[in-house]
Design a protein around this motif. Structure first.
Motif, short mmCIF file in Angstrom:
data_model
loop_
_atom_site.label_atom_id
_atom_site.label_comp_id
_atom_site.label_asym_id
_atom_site.label_seq_id
_atom_site.Cartn_x
_atom_site.Cartn_y
_atom_site.Cartn_z
N ARG A 258 -11.20 69.75 49.45
CA ARG A 258 -12.60 69.33 49.63
C ARG A 258 -12.57 67.87 50.02
O ARG A 258 -12.24 67.01 49.21
CB ARG A 258 -13.40 69.54 48.34
N ASP A 259 -12.87 67.57 51.30
CA ASP A 259 -12.95 66.18 51.70
C ASP A 259 -14.42 65.78 51.75
O ASP A 259 -15.30 66.54 51.34
CB ASP A 259 -12.19 65.90 53.00
N VAL A 260 -14.71 64.60 52.25
CA VAL A 260 -16.07 64.09 52.24
C VAL A 260 -17.01 64.91 53.14
O VAL A 260 -18.21 64.90 52.93
CB VAL A 260 -16.08 62.58 52.62
N ASN A 261 -16.47 65.66 54.08
CA ASN A 261 -17.29 66.44 55.00
C ASN A 261 -17.40 67.92 54.66
O ASN A 261 -18.45 68.51 54.84
CB ASN A 261 -16.76 66.33 56.44
N ARG A 262 -16.31 68.54 54.24
CA ARG A 262 -16.33 69.99 54.05
C ARG A 262 -15.14 70.49 53.25
O ARG A 262 -14.26 69.73 52.89
CB ARG A 262 -16.35 70.71 55.41
#
Length: 146
Positions: A127-131
């Motif tokens: 889970r990164d900052v975008n998706r």
């Protein structure tokens, strides 16, 4: 930037194993008791990826004027790669590894995670900052668009 108080948040990733959370910062393994094992595993995985034709992507990822080899070293120690190696060392085969990240996953790490998922036959969810990225059998659910 310093004068105005603007700064870039350092890259960090964390992984939860057996109800404990382990935090990793890009390039910093000073507090990690498994430092040697993690570095050894990352080197082994890099060799196996190169055997499959993987060429690291450092152009545009490291913004300092240093040799290409030094850039590769910096990218090889991104926080999500450290967390992944720690997870591979400390979870049983077959268990999905879940990693959280405070920044966007870089292109090199994304390509590496795809290959590593195929090499070690494991699933990873990042889970990164975008998706969410779900890596399995050498591909990612984002379709390489992030």
């Amino acid at each position: 930037m310093k004068r105005t108080g603007v700064y870039k948040e350092p890259g960090s990733s964390w992984i939860e194993i057996k109800e404990s959370t382990y935090l990793f910062h890009a390039g910093d393994m000073s507090k990690c008791s498994q430092r040697n094992e993690i570095l050894s595993l990352l080197r082994e995985l890099e060799g196996r990826m190169k055997e499959r034709g993987h060429v690291g992507v450092t152009t545009g990822l490291v913004f300092v004027d240093i040799e290409e080899e030094a850039k590769e070293e910096i990218v090889s120690l991104h926080s999500e790669k450290l967390a992944l190696a720690f997870g591979l060392l400390n979870t049983p085969k077959g268990i999905t590894i879940r990693i959280m990240k405070n920044l966007r996953m870089c292109r090199d790490c994304h390509e590496a995670f795809k290959l590593i998922s195929d090499i070690v036959e494991r699933e990873f969810i990042v889970r990164d900052v975008n998706r969410f990225h779900h890596f399995k059998n050498g591909s990612c659910t984002c379709g390489d668009f992030w």
